[in-house]
Write a protein that holds these residues in place. Structure first.
Motif, PDB file in Angstrom:
ATOM      1  N   SER A 294       0.729  -1.369   0.162  1.00 42.83           N
ATOM      2  CA  SER A 294       0.121   0.135   0.005  1.00 42.83           C
ATOM      3  C   SER A 294       0.870   1.358  -0.063  1.00 42.83           C
ATOM      4  O   SER A 294       0.606   2.064  -0.805  1.00 42.83           O
ATOM      5  N   SER A 295       1.786   1.402   0.810  1.00 43.69           N
ATOM      6  CA  SER A 295       2.710   2.303   1.073  1.00 43.69           C
ATOM      7  C   SER A 295       3.285   2.632  -0.388  1.00 43.69           C
ATOM      8  O   SER A 295       3.749   3.910  -0.749  1.00 43.69           O
ATOM      9  N   THR A 296       3.911   1.548  -1.067  1.00 47.75           N
ATOM     10  CA  THR A 296       4.749   1.617  -2.374  1.00 47.75           C
ATOM     11  C   THR A 296       3.804   2.443  -3.288  1.00 47.75           C
ATOM     12  O   THR A 296       4.320   3.220  -4.167  1.00 47.75           O
ATOM     13  N   ALA A 297       2.670   1.864  -3.204  1.00 46.08           N
ATOM     14  CA  ALA A 297       1.518   2.317  -4.406  1.00 46.08           C
ATOM     15  C   ALA A 297       1.469   3.846  -4.355  1.00 46.08           C
ATOM     16  O   ALA A 297       1.173   4.669  -5.131  1.00 46.08           O
ATOM     17  N   LEU A 298       1.197   4.268  -2.852  1.00 43.51           N
ATOM     18  CA  LEU A 298       0.691   5.692  -2.689  1.00 43.51           C
ATOM     19  C   LEU A 298       1.843   6.339  -2.967  1.00 43.51           C
ATOM     20  O   LEU A 298       1.577   7.639  -3.415  1.00 43.51           O
ATOM     21  N   ILE A 299       3.032   6.110  -2.599  1.00 39.95           N
ATOM     22  CA  ILE A 299       4.393   7.075  -2.756  1.00 39.95           C
ATOM     23  C   ILE A 299       4.753   7.058  -4.313  1.00 39.95           C
ATOM     24  O   ILE A 299       4.951   8.231  -4.479  1.00 39.95           O
ATOM     25  N   GLU A 300       4.416   5.958  -4.732  1.00 43.13           N
ATOM     26  CA  GLU A 300       4.796   6.143  -6.297  1.00 43.13           C
ATOM     27  C   GLU A 300       3.979   7.074  -7.131  1.00 43.13           C
ATOM     28  O   GLU A 300       4.133   7.754  -8.087  1.00 43.13           O
ATOM     29  N   GLU A 301       2.364   6.888  -6.683  1.00 40.41           N
ATOM     30  CA  GLU A 301       1.609   7.866  -7.250  1.00 40.41           C
ATOM     31  C   GLU A 301       1.758   9.490  -6.977  1.00 40.41           C
ATOM     32  O   GLU A 301       1.722  10.083  -7.767  1.00 40.41           O
ATOM     33  N   MET A 302       2.327   9.562  -5.614  1.00 39.07           N
ATOM     34  CA  MET A 302       2.610  10.903  -5.226  1.00 39.07           C
ATOM     35  C   MET A 302       3.918  11.451  -6.002  1.00 39.07           C
ATOM     36  O   MET A 302       3.873  12.746  -6.383  1.00 39.07           O
ATOM     37  N   GLU A 303       4.836  10.761  -6.039  1.00 37.22           N
ATOM     38  CA  GLU A 303       5.850  10.969  -6.729  1.00 37.22           C
ATOM     39  C   GLU A 303       5.864  11.385  -8.283  1.00 37.22           C
ATOM     40  O   GLU A 303       6.627  12.473  -8.727  1.00 37.22           O
ATOM     41  N   LYS A 304       4.769  10.988  -8.876  1.00 36.21           N
ATOM     42  CA  LYS A 304       4.451  11.386 -10.102  1.00 36.21           C
ATOM     43  C   LYS A 304       3.956  12.688 -10.360  1.00 36.21           C
ATOM     44  O   LYS A 304       4.004  13.267 -11.319  1.00 36.21           O
ATOM     45  N   THR A 305       3.308  13.309  -9.151  1.00 33.81           N
ATOM     46  CA  THR A 305       2.938  14.357  -9.141  1.00 33.81           C
ATOM     47  C   THR A 305       3.971  15.750  -8.745  1.00 33.81           C
ATOM     48  O   THR A 305       3.526  16.847  -8.592  1.00 33.81           O
ATOM     49  N   ARG A 306       5.122  15.249  -8.621  1.00 32.99           N
ATOM     50  CA  ARG A 306       6.159  16.352  -8.329  1.00 32.99           C
ATOM     51  C   ARG A 306       6.638  17.435  -9.526  1.00 32.99           C
ATOM     52  O   ARG A 306       7.143  18.164  -9.246  1.00 32.99           O
ATOM     53  N   GLU A 307       5.836  16.977 -10.687  1.00 37.01           N
ATOM     54  CA  GLU A 307       5.948  17.561 -11.891  1.00 37.01           C
ATOM     55  C   GLU A 307       4.802  17.733 -12.358  1.00 37.01           C
ATOM     56  O   GLU A 307       4.097  16.884 -12.616  1.00 37.01           O
ATOM     57  N   MET A 308       4.249  18.902 -12.527  1.00 37.85           N
ATOM     58  CA  MET A 308       2.944  19.191 -13.153  1.00 37.85           C
ATOM     59  C   MET A 308       2.530  20.629 -13.955  1.00 37.85           C
ATOM     60  O   MET A 308       3.460  21.437 -13.633  1.00 37.85           O
TER      61      MET A 308
END
Length: 624
Positions: A445-459
């Protein structure tokens, strides 16, 4: 209800309507009148409807009467046969403000609201702010133009949503107040639906004359009596696609001789009627009212209802919108409410029958953080900037807008309660340990959440602006701002040069930057914001503004709009003076002429779908 109480309710609501402050919908008022007509047809109140209830400044030369209303097409057909007419005109019944414009020797001498039908409010100076209402016309005779002042739905959504309950309230409220906002009236349209002169002539000729006088005539379809039922069913669907709020259709006898022959009742002309759009309603009981805190700290009263089926959906809650509406209804526990689903979707409280139950009070402290409250016009707001509910809604808004779909309300609430997540920049400081110590969350769960968050470091810049949750700045306005500034560093210097962004939104943006400047700086430390780069594109679409109307045969409208933007153009929902092209789809219905009429008024180039496809092909070729 007793006959006396029905009469009292009718006069009360008629008076409020005349003042532009209706408490119930037109349909609910019509039901009251129909009930009185059935139970006491000789009631003197029925004779008072349409007559002065109070002194006004402008007396109409010809009464502006109400229309007889039907809810079933078959009843309209029966009415039509009784008139003896063979040709009828059908027009949309816009939900705006009816106006009478009086011209003497070509000069506007006054503009008046309908009021009670005999007298109306003098709104001449404010009406002239509307670009569709001329100060002078090329007509020496004394004439009266009747029409509807109304705002496009897309204009309301882009410029005023959040400031007013709906477009009609925005128009009526600002038209009849000296201190009303001029930008609201300037954003309105005026559709003329009749012309009155000393020597009258048939209705089709009157509508043509309105166009000759440079007014924008209400779209009118002419049908023979044998086809009226079929056409009403067709137009009920096609007219609803117009970019304006409407609540039915108006049907009129075309022949002036027949109009004169059938005459009038005390309440309405016998030669015209309205077919109201049917909306299912239901009655239920208020159990209580709860108050929700928005991400901007505004408290919204929500009526908790005894569950009731409405149009196939079980409804147990309905919003009362804001403090002003709550005070207007003054609900008590056990009150009976009339519900309708606006647009077939949102449950809306149309009316409340007040009982003798316990009065529901306005909260004295914030129900979320117990902080103090303040009143701003019709709104109740929490004074505490760190209010729990507001902060959680801001976090959820950030996650939803930036594409963090896995971050549901449960995980955000859990991290907030744990003290690890308070502001949007905190998302980017979270680690696996912070998430995994929550109940039910492991490594996967933590891996999925953090990977999705990291994708938004650039928007993109427009996504970033939308995600900030600035009051009055939604997705559409954020995109306009993003296109107008070179980068995020220019964000604090947005001014009125941005097309389609009103002063109220500019003020809201500046106020937010003053209040939330620290949060903005923290976010820019953890997120890279990519400006919208407009490539050097050549071709027939570059730098041009397009509006579409009607269904396209070869592609979806969204695809066509995307291609316009891809090849250097811009797309808007409604026609304005800055529009370059109106594209009419090959599958456009006969009733979809509102945008065309406005395009013709402003001199906008109208092109077919085939012509647009040719321009698109040329743009694609030039930019290969």
């Amino acid at each position: 209800m007793t006959i006396k109480s029905i009469e009292k309710a009718i006069l009360h609501h008629q008076n409020l309507y005349d003042k532009g402050k209706p408490e119930i919908s037109d349909k609910q008022f019509d039901i009251l009148v129909a009930n009185l007509q059935r139970r006491s047809p000789g009631s003197p109140v029925l004779d008072q409807l349409g007559k002065p209830l109070r002194t006004e400044k402008i007396r109409h030369h010809t009464s502006m009467l109400s229309l007889q209303k039907f809810y079933v097409v078959a009843n309209v057909e029966t009415w039509g046969k009784k008139t003896g007419e063979t040709l009828f005109a059908i027009q949309p019944k816009y939900d705006g403000v009816a106006l009478s414009l009086r011209y003497e020797k070509g000069k506007l001498v006054h503009a008046a609201t309908r009021g009670d039908g005999e007298e109306g409010d003098d709104v001449t100076r404010r009406a002239l702010l509307c670009p569709d209402i001329p100060k002078r016309i090329k007509e020496r005779r004394s004439v009266e133009i009747r029409g509807e002042l109304i705002m496009q739905s897309t204009v309301f959504e882009d410029m005023f949503e959040g400031e007013f309950a709906n477009a009609r309230n925005a128009v009526a409220g600002n038209l009849m107040r000296r201190s009303g906002r001029t930008d609201v009236i300037k954003a309105c349209s005026f559709f003329a639906y009749d012309l009155l002169v000393k020597k009258m002539f048939d209705f089709d000729t009157r509508m043509k004359a309105l166009g000759d006088l440079k007014f924008m005539p209400t779209h009118t379809a002419f049908v023979v009596s044998t086809a009226i039922g079929e056409k009403l069913n067709t137009f009920s669907e096609s007219f609803r696609e117009f970019d304006y709020a409407m609540d039915g259709l108006v049907i009129k006898v075309c022949s002036y001789k027949i109009q004169e022959a059938v005459g009038y009742t005390a309440h309405h002309p016998r030669w015209a009627c309205a077919l109201k759009f049917r909306g299912e309603t239901a009655r239920t009981t208020i159990l209580d009212v709860t108050w929700q805190v928005s991400r901007n700290g505004t408290l919204t009263p929500v009526a908790e209802l005894d569950p009731v089926d409405l149009d196939g959906v079980t409804i147990s809650r309905a919003t009362l919108h804001h403090l002003g509406r709550f005070k207007m209804f003054a609900p008590r526990k056990g009150d009976i409410v009339m519900l309708a689903r606006r647009g077939g979707v949102i449950p809306h409280i149309e009316a409340i029958e007040t009982g003798k139950g316990k009065k529901i009070k306005v909260p004295k402290v914030c129900p979320s953080c117990e902080g103090s409250l303040r009143v701003e016009k019709d709104f109740l707001k929490c004074c505490e900037p760190e209010c729990d509910s507001a902060l959680i809604r801001k976090l959820r808004h950030w996650a939803n807008t930036t594409g963090m779909d896995c971050w549901g309300p449960e995980v955000i609430q859990a991290l907030y309660d744990a003290g690890d997540l308070t502001h949007p920049d905190d998302f980017y400081e979270l680690g696996h340990t912070d998430i995994e110590r929550l109940d039910g969350f492991g490594m996967d769960s933590s891996t999925a959440l953090i990977e999705e968050m990291e994708k938004t470091r650039e928007m993109p810049l427009d996504t970033f602006i939308t995600a900030l949750g600035i009051p009055l700045i939604g997705k559409t306005i954020a995109k306009r701002i993003a296109k107008a500034i070179p980068d995020i560093e220019s964000f604090g210097f947005v001014d009125m040069d941005v097309a389609g962004v009103g002063q109220s939104r500019i003020n809201a943006l500046r106020d937010w930057i003053i209040d939330q400047g620290d949060l903005l700086e923290r976010l820019l430390d953890v997120v890279d914001v990519i400006p919208i780069v407009r490539p050097d594109i050549e071709g027939p679409l570059a730098g041009k503004n397009f509006v579409f109307t009607g269904r396209l045969s070869d592609m979806e409208r969204s695809e066509a709009q995307h291609l316009v933007c891809k090849y250097g153009g811009d797309v808007a929902g409604g026609v304005t003076k800055t529009t370059n092209y109106l594209v009419v789809g090959d599958l456009a219905k006969d009733g979809q002429l509102t945008k065309r009429n406005k395009a013709e008024k402003y001199g906008v180039t109208i092109i077919s779908e085939t012509e647009f496809a040719s321009m698109l092909a040329e743009a694609m070729t030039e930019n290969e």
